[in-house]
Write a protein that holds these residues in place. Structure first.
Motif, PDB file in Angstrom:
ATOM      1  N   VAL A 111       0.854  -1.190   0.000  1.00  0.00           N
ATOM      2  CA  VAL A 111       0.000   0.000   0.000  1.00  0.00           C
ATOM      3  C   VAL A 111       0.885   1.234   0.000  1.00  0.00           C
ATOM      4  N   ALA A 112       0.672   2.111  -0.980  1.00  0.00           N
ATOM      5  CA  ALA A 112       1.337   3.413  -1.034  1.00  0.00           C
ATOM      6  C   ALA A 112       0.325   4.479  -0.651  1.00  0.00           C
ATOM      7  N   THR A 113       0.695   5.328   0.300  1.00  0.00           N
ATOM      8  CA  THR A 113      -0.241   6.323   0.822  1.00  0.00           C
ATOM      9  C   THR A 113       0.395   7.704   0.800  1.00  0.00           C
ATOM     10  N   ALA A 114      -0.484   8.699   0.801  1.00  0.00           N
ATOM     11  CA  ALA A 114      -0.025  10.076   0.967  1.00  0.00           C
ATOM     12  C   ALA A 114       0.349  10.261   2.429  1.00  0.00           C
ATOM     13  N   ALA A 115       1.600  10.518   2.701  1.00  0.00           N
ATOM     14  CA  ALA A 115       2.108  10.562   4.074  1.00  0.00           C
ATOM     15  C   ALA A 115       1.397  11.657   4.858  1.00  0.00           C
ATOM     16  N   GLY A 116       0.754  11.254   5.952  1.00  0.00           N
ATOM     17  CA  GLY A 116       0.107  12.218   6.829  1.00  0.00           C
ATOM     18  C   GLY A 116      -1.386  12.330   6.655  1.00  0.00           C
ATOM     19  N   GLU A 117      -1.930  11.993   5.479  1.00  0.00           N
ATOM     20  CA  GLU A 117      -3.361  12.167   5.230  1.00  0.00           C
ATOM     21  C   GLU A 117      -4.161  10.875   5.260  1.00  0.00           C
ATOM     22  N   GLN A 118      -3.497   9.710   5.349  1.00  0.00           N
ATOM     23  CA  GLN A 118      -4.170   8.413   5.366  1.00  0.00           C
ATOM     24  C   GLN A 118      -5.026   8.208   4.117  1.00  0.00           C
ATOM     25  N   ILE A 119      -4.485   8.594   2.971  1.00  0.00           N
ATOM     26  CA  ILE A 119      -5.145   8.419   1.678  1.00  0.00           C
ATOM     27  C   ILE A 119      -4.321   7.445   0.855  1.00  0.00           C
ATOM     28  N   VAL A 120      -4.955   6.407   0.317  1.00  0.00           N
ATOM     29  CA  VAL A 120      -4.262   5.390  -0.468  1.00  0.00           C
ATOM     30  C   VAL A 120      -3.992   5.927  -1.871  1.00  0.00           C
ATOM     31  N   ALA A 121      -2.736   5.821  -2.302  1.00  0.00           N
ATOM     32  CA  ALA A 121      -2.360   6.253  -3.643  1.00  0.00           C
ATOM     33  C   ALA A 121      -2.329   5.099  -4.632  1.00  0.00           C
ATOM     34  N   ALA A 122      -1.953   3.914  -4.176  1.00  0.00           N
ATOM     35  CA  ALA A 122      -1.893   2.739  -5.054  1.00  0.00           C
ATOM     36  C   ALA A 122      -1.770   1.499  -4.189  1.00  0.00           C
ATOM     37  N   VAL A 123      -2.199   0.368  -4.742  1.00  0.00           N
ATOM     38  CA  VAL A 123      -2.061  -0.917  -4.052  1.00  0.00           C
ATOM     39  C   VAL A 123      -1.547  -1.950  -5.045  1.00  0.00           C
ATOM     40  N   GLU A 124      -0.827  -2.925  -4.519  1.00  0.00           N
ATOM     41  CA  GLU A 124      -0.347  -4.054  -5.305  1.00  0.00           C
ATOM     42  C   GLU A 124      -0.452  -5.316  -4.458  1.00  0.00           C
TER      43      GLU A 124
END
Length: 443
Positions: free
Chosen positions: A288-301
């Motif tokens: 899981v790649a997230t926007a650091a600090g906002e708890q928003i997922v940017a991409a998953v694999e």
């Protein structure tokens, strides 16, 4: 004024009932009767409050362009056919079910008939678990596109910063038992047995096509054929495991004889890996790649390797393919650290933040070493600085998403196969972003 005696004087006197008779009489009570049918007028709109989270999800789904799913519907105009269930409704049901800890299509069908929130979503439309299950595992590409579009909308609104991303992996139990993993000899034996059963059942259906038993035999044949296909998939997975182990042994060169590999006859894509509690069970490694600090997922694999080593670069390449650019800063755990990947990221303009591994000899891990390239040297200096260490602390916030998914009961997948698992994870990621994005916009 007339007194009571003059008004009721002609009435005969009533004798009081005997005390013993009153005590013996049965008391009069209102008992529930559930064998009766009643019709009630229900205002569906008033079943939930105006600030209920399901309204946030439905508002999001209402504004989507789902023409690629709606174009597949054959019931149009005056053409024959039963009207199809709206893809918009199916998507909204699964998105809210994710946040409600519902991961089974059968359980979701029952809730649509009994729970007010799901009844509000359905609005009188009946759904069955077959339709719900097929939709869930068949829209992975759609969910991936919606996740990217929603992320771009949040970034355009200034709610998330895509220049700094964090990556972490979470291991989730697969829908396969430990006893389903077989060695090559056992798989060959099971495959021969399954193929023999398929041929025998096929012959019976062809020779005795009586109407009463034909469907039962056809179902048995289908089940045997699916069993044979799963065993074949396990054999193919076994070859892949052998090749991976051979490559690792060539790199290590310790001369040890590797253990005989095993593959699952239930879910061929699953692998036994170490879980968070220290035990070893079949599972998937969800990156899981997230926007650091906002708890928003940017991409998953979805990966089936137990180690995180070497998984940073594939995630960065995926982010560049989706967003058109790489993040300026990428925060990862120490298990992701690889000198080659750090050098590659440095050449692409991305600063990697991850703690260096401690040396067995007790040397300072932040000091330059022989063979370090420009990217690794810059990384060591960056992590030795207090500003770099402070920046790296933002990575721990992304683990809140994993905790939220655990609270949403994402502890074990109910589907099998990496593609279906990917569809489920994308659904949870999109649900997280919708609700978290609403919170960010409301603050």
């Amino acid at each position: 004024m007339m007194c009571d005696d003059e008004l009721f004087g002609a009435l005969p006197e009533q004798a009081p009932p005997p005390a013993d008779a009153a005590s013996r009489a049965a008391p009069r009570m209102r008992e529930p009767r559930r064998d009766q049918i009643e019709l009630r007028a229900v205002d569906i709109e008033s079943l939930i409050g105006q600030d209920h989270p399901v309204r946030v999800i439905w508002t999001y789904v209402e504004g989507l362009d789902l023409s690629e799913l709606e174009n597949r519907i054959k019931a149009r105009g005056d053409r024959p056919g039963h009207p199809a269930t709206s893809p918009r409704l199916l998507l909204a049901l699964w998105l809210y079910a994710n946040s409600d800890g519902v991961g089974s299509a059968r359980a979701l069908e029952r809730l649509c008939n009994s729970h007010d929130v799901y009844r509000w979503l359905c609005g009188g439309v009946s759904v069955n678990y077959h339709t719900l299950s097929d939709f869930r595992v068949g829209c992975a590409d759609l969910l991936d596109r919606l996740l990217a579009e929603h992320l771009a909308a949040l970034a355009k609104a200034g709610l998330v910063d895509l220049d700094t991303l964090a990556q972490d992996g979470v291991r989730i139990r697969a829908n396969a038992g430990a006893a389903s993993f077989r060695r090559e000899a056992t798989l060959e034996r099971h495959l021969a047995t399954a193929e023999a059963v398929v041929e025998e059942l096929k012959r019976e259906v062809e020779e005795r096509p009586d109407a009463s038993n034909q469907r039962i035999k056809a179902a048995r044949e289908r089940a045997a054929r699916e069993r044979s296909e799963r065993v074949k998939a396990a054999n193919a997975a076994l070859d892949e495991i052998k090749q991976q182990r051979q490559e690792r042994e060539e790199k290590r060169g310790n001369g040890k004889k590797p253990k005989e590999p095993r593959a699952s006859t239930t879910d061929a894509d699953a692998r036994v890996m170490k879980m968070a509690d220290g035990g070893f069970r079949p599972g998937y490694n969800v990156q899981v790649a997230t926007a650091a600090g906002e708890q928003i997922v940017a991409a998953v694999e979805v990966r089936n390797t137990g180690s995180d080593r070497g998984l940073m670069r594939p995630m960065l390449e995926r982010l560049r393919a989706r967003n058109g650019r790489l993040p300026k800063q990428h925060l990862v755990d120490g298990g992701f650290g690889s000198a080659q990947d750090i050098e590659w990221a440095h050449a692409e303009g991305t600063d990697v933040y991850c703690p260096p591994t401690q040396s067995k000899h007790g040397t300072d891990p932040y000091l330059p070493r022989r063979g370090d390239g420009a990217g690794v040297l810059a990384w060591r200096a960056r992590m030795a600085d207090e500003a770099g260490k402070s920046r790296y602390k933002l990575r721990s916030i992304c683990e809140c998403i994993h905790a939220r998914w655990r609270n949403w009961n994402l502890r074990q997948f109910t589907v099998r196969g990496s593609e279906k698992v990917r569809a489920v994870v994308l659904g949870y990621a999109l649900t997280n972003n919708i609700l978290q994005g609403h919170r960010l916009a409301s603050t």
